[in-house]
Scaffold this active site. Structure first.
Site, short mmCIF file in Angstrom:
data_model
loop_
_atom_site.label_atom_id
_atom_site.label_comp_id
_atom_site.label_asym_id
_atom_site.label_seq_id
_atom_site.Cartn_x
_atom_site.Cartn_y
_atom_site.Cartn_z
N SER A 172 -9.63 1.90 2.72
CA SER A 172 -8.82 2.86 2.00
C SER A 172 -7.53 2.04 1.13
O SER A 172 -6.96 2.30 0.40
CB SER A 172 -7.97 3.93 2.80
OG SER A 172 -7.31 3.29 3.75
N LYS A 190 0.82 -1.11 -0.14
CA LYS A 190 -0.01 -0.14 0.11
C LYS A 190 0.96 1.39 0.03
O LYS A 190 1.95 1.19 0.70
CB LYS A 190 -0.83 0.04 1.34
CG LYS A 190 -1.94 0.97 1.25
CD LYS A 190 -2.97 0.87 2.48
CE LYS A 190 -3.99 2.02 2.47
NZ LYS A 190 -4.72 1.75 3.70
N SER A 250 -10.28 -0.29 6.98
CA SER A 250 -9.56 -0.08 5.46
C SER A 250 -8.76 -1.36 5.09
O SER A 250 -8.38 -1.48 3.85
CB SER A 250 -8.54 1.01 5.68
OG SER A 250 -9.32 2.12 5.61
#
Lengths: 491, 479
Positions: free
Chosen positions: A154, A79, A178
């Site tokens: 996210s 990420k 997330s």
């Protein structure tokens, strides 16, 4: 050979037996990214040269040493909030559009050391603020199961990439859901570990007291393998917990040992907010668990309705302070031709941050400002304590909790962007776990209107081994986790 | 007679003398090239986290115990949010609701030379900011983050100080205490010790405090006095003209000897303090506090009385001795080692050593001068084997590390004036005449001590060989 379908253990076997080199495997996944990612936008950056360098290092490791980690040579997507030394790390923001960190996050460092290969940095909501991956400066990510739908957020890029099998596994971070929510939207398994078990050093902060890194993977087994290398005490992170077990998690739970395990079903989580189709699928999956021998009991987690407001006040308050450092002075974006210092601050932050980030900075600054602090921030902290106490009370009578991950399946891109509250409510089942600092894993349990549905297994502190074992046992019985979106189910 | 009286409270910032910063591993050394001592943590790079340097806790506790304060068993770091270019994270890690030290007091002399207690509200830990250097030359501001993250102890007094003299007296007392405890180097020029003064005036007899102004960043005793005096007069003038005092922050300009407004309360920041989620609360066990309490040096007040009544040192001398814990320890050791009476030891120290320290701005603990050598030299002076001038030369040479201590002493000692009656004199003579054997002893051949004993006994028949041997070893060990 259908490499993209293979589990981490299977991929590792290919590498260890030298049937495939890490270089070949890395090229294979880089090609998949090249072929498919234009449809998904799941990567912000792919640095092929760097990936191939790392793959060569891994091959060297594999040829020299006999006792390698199962993860040696396996490609991974990080990420884009994990700092990677010399490699673009944007946090999904224009503010860090050209930021190259001078150091590695502890998580990245640990995984690099065992020989994992970073094939790219995945798209995400700007500064991890969002539930749909629509707030990214680099554009929305598509859900591989239906390209008109969001992948969740996210960690939407990580979930989308793994779901389309562009990466065998990925890291994510979970502040209010997330990891679990995008895992659920994309039919994956995602683990949000106990707060303090995965180092936050080098993971760009959104809300420090809630942020926690973790794996997004195809199965509980893969999650366990990655979590084993991510976790561990880190002296660079003062909130790192010294109680983290050093031993590696083993998936050894047998059917005959589950009859003493009692699962709690929180009645508040199965109320009117929950889509009835999802409710039905949850019940089917609970039946499967019952057949395996688990005991079930209804429990109460009261004050559930206060979770979302408390979460958004605490997370935004911390964010408003954490994001102050982006001021155009030292690193990151700087506006053109400021008139003076104040103008530099205002223009830089106005131009560098997106709408959602600015909104949360404003909410947070407001909640902390004098005269409102007691009314908002302190009350939110009280609710946080109550929510934690409620979990602890529940765990006096049961061992684990089952809960829906999200009230709905993945929604349409653009559907909730104009309705912040509707968007925030999609985190209603995930945020309590962050407020309490507990571990939870989301697993795929079926489909509703062709979109994946997820369920959370929530455990007490440091019970990652147990909840992954329960998830693993279920995945031995079922094959939901092996489903691949049709469009991406080919070489 | 003025009908006005002033009320003053001081906030003193004492830099804690630690090797590394409060939340990072960077060095705290002063005067290095700009930004050479700023790590990723000090720069506030994304993803970095503060890690507490535990030695600051001990120093804060030492201070708290020395002023009879309460040490918090649990204290919390908070973020003070405001934007400034030399504050890299745009928040300062400080303490608000639960400071590590609460309450306590110190005693000063008031204008009638009576003891006066000044209560201390709190002392808390925080990180210092960097420095902005404004250049008029090219209309630029440069930022140096070497100081960013240096540990500070902010010591806040109650508004109980009556005038500028008391303020200076209070500040000196705190300065003395923190340097004596060796928790702060007290260097005011480098900004290691500085203060903000809150000043207000009211009609004599009024119970309520007048509107106050805050004078920022004063870094000398002289300026504290001047700034406060100027500010008191400015406020009285305004009030006598029927005007109001505006609550504001003011800056003292030492060149103009006046204060000017920096910002008013309306423009003041709302710092939006909240507990720092990156740092866990500091939890201090009672046992640890007791441990520190037991190892605390005897406090200056107690030593002051002791020196005065037992040794009859002058107050000036005592103040100098107590101005630096290294001097205190040096004098205490010299008194116990030397046969010369304490008052004379201190007189020698003041005229021969302290004058040098003072003149050349040196620190005693940074020199090579050992107490044993100092005592030996005193005996040589008393026995007229060296002159005071030679003593000074010897000290200079030791300071400059020109030669081995023995050679230095030898080169200044005159054999003709040897006092053969004194066994001590003989010992020194034998040691200083046989440097080769001294070197051998130093290199580990300790048996050679017998050689020295033999030489001394040759000229001091009937003396006690054991005591001679012990004396020789003591001297040899110290050189």
């Amino acid at each position: 050979m259908d490499i993209y379908k293979k589990s981490i253990t299977e991929l590792s076997e290919l590498l260890q037996k030298k049937e495939l080199s890490s270089l070949e495997m890395t090229k294979y996944f880089l090609e998949r990214i090249n072929a498919y990612d234009s449809k998904l936008n799941s990567f912000i950056s792919v640095n092929e040269d760097f990936a191939l360098e790392q793959a060569k290092f891994a091959d060297n490791l594999l040829s020299r040493k006999n006792e390698n980690s199962l993860l040696a040579g396996i490609p991974i997507a990080h990420k884009d909030l994990f700092s990677t030394k010399g490699i673009l790390t944007t946090c999904g923001s224009k503010m860090l559009e050209s930021y190259h960190p001078p150091f590695d996050a502890t998580v990245v460092n640990r995984l690099t050391k065992v020989g994992m290969v970073c094939i790219g940095k995945t798209n995400m909501d700007e500064f991890a603020m969002g539930s749909s991956n629509e707030s990214s400066y680099f554009g929305p990510v598509k859900n591989p199961w239906n390209l008109t739908k969001v992948p969740g957020g996210s960690s939407g890029g990580s979930a989308s990439a793994v779901a389309a099998r562009l990466a065998p596994i990925a890291t994510g971070s979970d502040t209010g859901g997330s990891i679990r929510q995008p895992a659920s939207f994309c039919g994956l398994t995602g683990l949000k570990p106990t707060y303090g078990s995965v180092s936050r050093y080098g993971m760009i902060a959104y809300a420090s007291s809630l942020d926690q890194g973790g794996p997004i993977a195809k199965s509980a087994e893969d999650c366990a393998l990655l979590f084993n290398e991510m976790k561990g005490y880190d002296s660079n992170d003062p909130t790192s917990n010294y109680k983290i077990k050093e031993e590696k998690i083993k998936l050894s739970l047998k059917k005959e040992n589950v009859k003493n395990i009692t699962i709690g079903i929180p009645k508040e989580y199965f109320s009117d907010n929950l889509d009835s189709k999802i409710s039905d699928i949850l019940n089917v999956s609970i039946e499967t668990f019952k057949k395996l021998g688990f005991n079930f009991r209804e429990v109460s987690l009261p004050n559930h309705n206060y979770t979302i407001p408390a979460y958004y006040i605490i997370a935004s308050a911390e964010a408003s302070s954490n994001l102050s450092r982006y001021d155009g002075i030292k690193f990151g974006y700087r506006c053109d031709k400021p008139k003076n210092l104040e103008d530099l601050y205002l223009k830089t932050r106005k131009e560098g941050f997106g709408k959602e980030v600015k909104k949360r900075i404003m909410i947070g600054a407001y909640a902390l400002s004098s005269g409102y602090y007691d009314e908002y921030y302190m009350r939110a902290l009280k609710i946080r304590r109550i929510i934690k106490d409620n979990f602890m009370k529940a765990f006096e009578n049961i061992d684990f909790l089952f809960a829906p991950t999200c009230p709905t399946t993945a929604f349409d891109i653009g559907e909730k962007t104009s309705d912040a509250v509707a968007m925030y409510l999609s985190d209603i089942y995930t945020t309590p776990v962050n407020l309490a600092g507990l571990p939870a894993v989301s697993i795929p349990i079926g489909f509703s209107d062709k979109m994946p549905v997820g369920m959370q297994i929530i455990g007490n502190y440091f019970s990652e081994e147990d909840i992954l074992n329960i998830a693993h046992l279920y995945q031995i019985e079922t094959d939901w986790h092996e489903k691949i979106p049709e469009e991406f189910n080919c070489e | 007679m003025s009908k006005w009286e002033s009320v003053i409270g001081l906030e003193i910032h004492a830099q804690l003398s630690t090797k590394s910063k409060i939340f990072s591993a960077s060095s705290t050394l002063y005067g290095k090239d700009p930004n050479k001592q700023a790590s990723y943590v000090d720069l506030g790079m994304p993803g970095t986290l503060p890690v507490l340097n535990k030695s600051v806790i001990k120093k804060a506790i030492q201070f708290g115990l020395a002023i009879n304060a309460k040490i918090a068993n649990k204290s919390i770091f908070a973020r003070k949010n405001y934007f400034y270019p030399d504050l890299p994270k745009n928040y300062q890690i400080s303490q608000l609701d639960s400071p590590i030290v609460e309450g306590g007091y110190i005693e000063i002399k008031d204008s009638n030379n009576q003891n006066k207690k000044i209560n201390i509200t709190r002392a808390h830990l925080e990180e210092d900011a960097g420095k902005s250097i404004h250049s008029n030359e090219n209309n630029c501001t440069y930022i140096d983050l070497n100081r960013a993250g240096t540990p500070l102890l902010e010591i806040v007094s109650e508004p109980e100080i009556a005038n500028s003299k008391e303020a200076v007296s209070y500040m000196k007392k705190i300065h003395n205490l923190v340097t004596y405890l060796d928790i702060c180097d007290g260097n005011m020029q480098e900004g290691s010790f500085r203060c903000d003064a809150n000043v207000s005036v009211r009609k004599i007899g009024d119970k309520n405090l007048g509107t106050r102004t805050e004078l920022k960043n004063i870094n000398s005793f002289k300026f504290v006095e001047k700034a406060i005096n100027y500010e008191i007069q400015r406020q009285i003038d305004l009030l006598e003209d029927g005007k109001n005092i505006i609550q504001e922050t003011r800056l003292y300009d030492e060149n103009k000897d006046s204060t000017k407004s920096m910002r008013s309360k309306e423009e003041a920041n709302d710092y939006r303090y909240f507990p720092d989620p990156d740092l866990l609360p500091i939890e201090i066990e009672e046992k640890y506090i007791m441990e520190i309490k037991n190892s605390l040096p005897e406090l200056p007040e107690i030593k002051f009385e002791y020196y005065k009544s037992n040794y009859n040192f002058s107050e000036d001398q005592i103040n100098i001795i107590l101005s630096d814990i290294y001097i205190t320890n040096f004098i205490d050791q010299a008194i116990s080692l030397s046969k010369i009476e304490p008052k004379r030891v201190v007189n020698y120290f003041m005229s021969l050593i302290y004058s040098k320290l003072n003149k050349e701005k040196l620190k005693l603990h940074k020199s090579e001068l050992k107490v044993e050598i100092f005592c030996l030299l005193l005996e040589l002076i008393e026995n007229k084997k060296i002159t005071k001038n030679n003593f000074k030369n010897i000290i200079d040479s030791i300071w400059n590390k020109k030669n081995g201590v023995n050679e230095i002493i030898k080169s200044y000692t005159t054999d003709s004036e040897e006092d053969n009656d004194s066994v001590d004199g003989l010992i020194h003579k034998v040691i200083s005449q046989n440097t080769k054997q001294v070197e051998e002893y130093k290199s580990g051949k300790t048996k050679i001590v017998g050689f020295f004993v033999g030489r001394v006994l040759k000229d001091a028949k009937g003396a006690d060989p054991t005591s001679i041997k012990n004396k020789i070893i003591k001297i040899l060990e110290s050189v």
